[in-house]
Write an enzyme that holds these catalytic residues in place. Sequence first.
Site, short mmCIF file in Angstrom:
data_model
loop_
_atom_site.label_atom_id
_atom_site.label_comp_id
_atom_site.label_asym_id
_atom_site.label_seq_id
_atom_site.Cartn_x
_atom_site.Cartn_y
_atom_site.Cartn_z
CB SER A 89 -1.10 0.17 1.13
OG SER A 89 -0.15 -0.01 2.35
CB THR A 192 -1.43 5.62 4.22
OG1 THR A 192 -2.18 5.68 3.21
CG2 THR A 192 -0.61 7.08 4.44
CB THR A 210 -0.99 5.82 0.45
OG1 THR A 210 -1.50 4.85 0.52
CG2 THR A 210 -1.59 7.07 -0.54
NE ARG A 220 -9.49 6.88 -3.23
CZ ARG A 220 -8.77 6.78 -2.11
NH1 ARG A 220 -7.38 6.71 -2.26
NH2 ARG A 220 -9.09 6.82 -1.01
N GLY A 222 -6.80 10.00 -2.78
CA GLY A 222 -7.41 10.02 -1.49
C GLY A 222 -7.11 11.37 -0.82
CG ASP A 223 -6.73 10.28 3.64
OD1 ASP A 223 -6.62 9.41 2.87
OD2 ASP A 223 -5.96 10.24 4.67
CB THR A 243 -3.58 5.65 8.13
OG1 THR A 243 -3.43 4.43 7.17
CG2 THR A 243 -3.92 4.90 9.38
N GLY A 244 -6.15 5.07 6.37
CA GLY A 244 -7.71 4.67 6.50
C GLY A 244 -8.30 5.01 5.08
N GLY A 246 -9.73 7.12 2.89
CA GLY A 246 -9.62 8.82 2.55
C GLY A 246 -10.70 9.54 2.40
N1 ASP Z 1 -5.59 7.02 3.20
C1 ASP Z 1 -5.28 6.28 2.24
C2 ASP Z 1 -6.35 6.56 0.93
O1 ASP Z 1 -7.26 6.66 1.20
C3 ASP Z 1 -5.28 4.51 2.25
C4 ASP Z 1 -4.85 4.13 3.51
O2 ASP Z 1 -4.47 4.88 4.50
O3 ASP Z 1 -4.76 2.88 3.53
O4 ASP Z 1 -5.91 6.38 -0.27
#
Ligand code: ASP
Length: 332
Positions: A89, A192, A210, A220, A222-223, A243-244, A246
């Site tokens: 990732s 991430t 990430t 796309r 993300g955050d 993280t997570g 986004g």
């Molecule tokens: N935050 C990241 C995203 O949404 C993904 C991740 O942290 O796993 O791209």
Amino acid sequence: MSRRKFLKTSALATGGILLAGCVQATENKAIDKPIVPKPQLNKPIVISTWIHGLDANQGAWKVLSNKGTALDAVEQGVRITESEKDNRSVGIGGLPDRDGIVTLDACIMNHENECGAVGCLTDIEHPISVARKVMEDTPHVMLVGQGAYDFAIEKGFPKIDLLTPESKTLWEEWKASEDLKKPEINSENHDTIGMLAMDADGNISGACTTSGWAYKLHGRIGDSPIIGAGLFVDNEVGGACATGLGEAVIRIAGSATVVELMRHGKSPQEACEIAVNRIIAKHKDITGLQVGFLAMNNNGEVGAHSVFAGFNYALTKKDTHELIDATYENEW
Ligand code: ASP
């Protein structure tokens, strides 16, 4: 009183009131002074998301323990994760998008609120260093897609294939299974890397990098490369990274929110908890919606919290190098 005189008098009176209001507003000027103390007893210190943060922190610590800057530390630290081929990732070896293309997102922010970011960058191993170049060599904050790639090549970054045979196989299996559900974001698929460091001068910088949501739609973002969402630093207050999922982080301007909560007196732990609970409150269905925040204030105190169990972070400072489980709201 003649009508003309009355109008003049009332205009003057109104002007007076307005003027008085003005003076008062200046005297009671809304201030934006952080109330977080700054003894900085814990410096230097570095924290980063997930277990891959252990290796990354060691890279950052080399810089910090040699009196290097927090900015150099976070860049050098996360470059280690970007080069780990078996990490699915971040960087090379990251899982591709729906079309089989690995696209990378990253951002970096220093103690002077300067920042740089790249989104949907292909074929370049170190998006974090390209983000730093955007910050230092351009008047912009963010470059995306072909423009980010062209800029990287212009700056001398080598072109490489980011799709490893292992990631390609996983993508082919995913396509064959036609399983288009959201990928679960948990500690097993490693996520991430977000990193925050405070150097010996007490300055804070952060980095976030990430390959994003596996099998996302092409294009796309993300955050992670969005300043204020995946990362935010204000040297007077502290820094935060996320993280997570986004999309959920962006909806509450996650990292900026955590920093603003600290500005107004919350500890890093309290700030992360409030931000997580805001995400939960803003979503009708949180099934599979993992988000974790990690924060550090300008005293070198840290906090972390996530929607679901499993989020952890690496912490490195003098005589300490450990992986810590974050607190959370829900079991899976
Ligand atoms: N935050 C990241 C995203 O949404 C993904 C991740 O942290 O796993 O791209």
